[in-house]
Write an enzyme that holds these catalytic residues in place. Structure first.
Site, PDB file in Angstrom:
ATOM      1  N   HIS A  96       0.615   4.364  -2.522  1.00 53.72           N
ATOM      2  CA  HIS A  96       0.302   5.716  -2.067  1.00 53.72           C
ATOM      3  C   HIS A  96       1.436   6.687  -2.394  1.00 53.72           C
ATOM      4  O   HIS A  96       1.193   7.869  -2.642  1.00 53.72           O
ATOM      5  CB  HIS A  96       0.031   5.719  -0.559  1.00 53.72           C
ATOM      6  CG  HIS A  96      -1.332   5.203  -0.200  1.00 53.72           C
ATOM      7  ND1 HIS A  96      -2.134   5.805   0.752  1.00 53.72           N
ATOM      8  CD2 HIS A  96      -2.050   4.156  -0.676  1.00 53.72           C
ATOM      9  CE1 HIS A  96      -3.282   5.139   0.850  1.00 53.72           C
ATOM     10  NE2 HIS A  96      -3.246   4.133  -0.003  1.00 53.72           N
TER      11      HIS A  96
ATOM     12  N   HIS B 281      -5.639  -5.633  -2.982  1.00 52.08           N
ATOM     13  CA  HIS B 281      -6.443  -5.844  -1.776  1.00 52.08           C
ATOM     14  C   HIS B 281      -6.673  -7.322  -1.503  1.00 52.08           C
ATOM     15  O   HIS B 281      -7.367  -7.683  -0.552  1.00 52.08           O
ATOM     16  CB  HIS B 281      -7.790  -5.124  -1.910  1.00 52.08           C
ATOM     17  CG  HIS B 281      -7.675  -3.641  -1.813  1.00 52.08           C
ATOM     18  ND1 HIS B 281      -8.723  -2.779  -2.111  1.00 52.08           N
ATOM     19  CD2 HIS B 281      -6.639  -2.842  -1.449  1.00 52.08           C
ATOM     20  CE1 HIS B 281      -8.328  -1.533  -1.927  1.00 52.08           C
ATOM     21  NE2 HIS B 281      -7.074  -1.545  -1.537  1.00 52.08           N
TER      22      HIS B 281
ATOM     23  N   ASN C  43      -3.226   8.392   4.610  1.00 57.64           N
ATOM     24  CA  ASN C  43      -1.995   7.664   4.924  1.00 57.64           C
ATOM     25  C   ASN C  43      -1.817   7.388   6.414  1.00 57.64           C
ATOM     26  O   ASN C  43      -0.798   6.818   6.824  1.00 57.64           O
ATOM     27  CB  ASN C  43      -0.776   8.450   4.422  1.00 57.64           C
ATOM     28  CG  ASN C  43      -0.784   8.628   2.914  1.00 57.64           C
ATOM     29  OD1 ASN C  43      -1.242   7.754   2.190  1.00 57.64           O
ATOM     30  ND2 ASN C  43      -0.270   9.757   2.441  1.00 57.64           N
TER      31      ASN C  43
ATOM     32  N   ARG D 133       0.831  -1.200   0.000  1.00 67.81           N
ATOM     33  CA  ARG D 133       0.000   0.000   0.000  1.00 67.81           C
ATOM     34  C   ARG D 133       0.876   1.265   0.000  1.00 67.81           C
ATOM     35  O   ARG D 133       0.563   2.248  -0.659  1.00 67.81           O
ATOM     36  CB  ARG D 133      -0.893   0.074   1.238  1.00 67.81           C
ATOM     37  CG  ARG D 133      -1.752  -1.122   1.506  1.00 67.81           C
ATOM     38  CD  ARG D 133      -3.084  -1.129   0.809  1.00 67.81           C
ATOM     39  NE  ARG D 133      -3.876  -2.210   1.364  1.00 67.81           N
ATOM     40  CZ  ARG D 133      -3.759  -3.489   1.023  1.00 67.81           C
ATOM     41  NH1 ARG D 133      -2.886  -3.852   0.104  1.00 67.81           N
ATOM     42  NH2 ARG D 133      -4.516  -4.421   1.571  1.00 67.81           N
TER      43      ARG D 133
END
Length: 327
Positions: free
Chosen positions: A68, A190, A93, A64
């Site tokens: 990001h 995911h 975040n 992740r």
């Protein structure tokens, strides 16, 4: 003899500098550190593995974090910079994990090859290694990124949001040069990891005008989610994004979406929207889906594509000594 040794040391230093400058001029490529710091990938791999053995949730955290990072200022490790008002303090975040893994790998690489390996490259390699550790496929990571010097929480507004429609998601991905297939493929990340109740519990209670739940949630799945996230309960409680297979990188995530078991609204929208449904259908089929699309292979390709968003190379950016602070 002393002057000769000093001359040799200077010559070696100049040769190393020439190699670094030459490599930087070429931009990102596979094997960027093969002559500059041969231990780079093995050090990152062993560091991720060490932390994963004591805490498997590190794997989705690092994946992740790379995602990001790339969506804000490009893949330049700006997500790693600490301090008031930086990206890592922004709400999207706030629950990211794994900073200590990157710091650990960086410290080892600074000992082995001072000033050579960027934090951005460490993060890209760690994301790949995290997928491998959760039984996913490996891919060749191009390296040669340099670290950014700017990190601002206000720049995170373009990050995908858990309530985004597919149209909004496609716009955000297209702005980064990623197409609809890349969108569905990368959301497949995911397949591992969790989400906090606060990001989806609104779907479980009073979602509709008559007080019902989100109608796209499978009727048999709804009581399970409500038991995990009761009304007025702990919003920080973590729930697997891929029910039944949250620790393994596989196609179960797509099958769950097909069956109304997507936890996040933005994930479930990939099935209810006609423009993305076909990709979910293909990835959720047998190991090799329709039209030859295979999720693990396509994921590697899309990660390479994403990993080159707005990268800084050559004279751009810097090689940070500490990943949490600019030089």
């Amino acid at each position: 003899m002393a002057s000769s040794a000093a001359g040799n040391s200077l010559l070696s230093l100049l040769c190393l500098l020439a190699l670094i400058l030459e490599a930087q001029a070429q931009g990102t490529r596979v094997g960027f550190y093969s002559t500059l710091c041969r231990q780079t990938e093995s050090i990152v791999r062993s560091t991720v593995q060490k932390h994963f053995q004591s805490d498997p949730t590190i794997a989705p955290g690092l994946l992740r974090m790379h995602f990001h990072d790339c969506f804000v200022q490009g893949c330049d490790a700006s997500i790693l910079i600490a301090g008031a008002g930086t990206e890592r303090t922004a709400p999207p975040n706030s629950l990211l994990r794994g900073y200590e893994v990157i710091d650990d790998a960086k410290a080892q690489l600074e000992t082995a090859c001072p000033g050579v390996v960027s934090c951005a490259d460490i993060l890209a390699l760690a994301a790949r290694d995290s997928v491998v550790l959760t039984k996913g496929i490996s891919w060749a990571v191009s390296t040669g990124r340099r670290d950014g010097r700017v990190s601002s929480a206000s720049d995170t507004s373009n990050l995908p949001f858990f309530r985004d429609s597919v149209d909004v998601q496609k716009q955000k991905f297209a702005a980064k040069g990623l197409n609809t297939q890349d969108l569905v493929t990368l959301v497949g990340g995911h397949s591992i990891g969790t989400s906090a109740c606060q990001f989806f519990s609104y779907r479980l209670y009073n979602f509709t005008a008559d007080g019902g739940a989100d109608p796209t949630i499978d009727a048999a799945f709804l009581p399970q989610l409500r038991a995990l996230c009761p009304a007025g309960g702990d919003g920080s409680r973590r729930v697997a994004l891929d029910t039944g297979s949250g620790n393994r990188f596989d196609v179960s995530f797509f099958n769950n979406i097909k069956n109304g078991k997507g936890v996040l609204e933005s994930d479930q929208n990939l099935w209810t929207d006609a423009s993305t449904r076909s990709y979910v259908q293909r990835f959720g089929g047998p190991i090799r889906g329709l039209l030859g699309l295979r999720f693990d292979v396509e994921f590697g390709r899309s990660m390479v594509k994403m990993g080159n968003i707005e990268v800084k190379t050559g004279a751009q950016g810097e090689i940070r000594k500490l990943c949490s602070a600019v030089n």
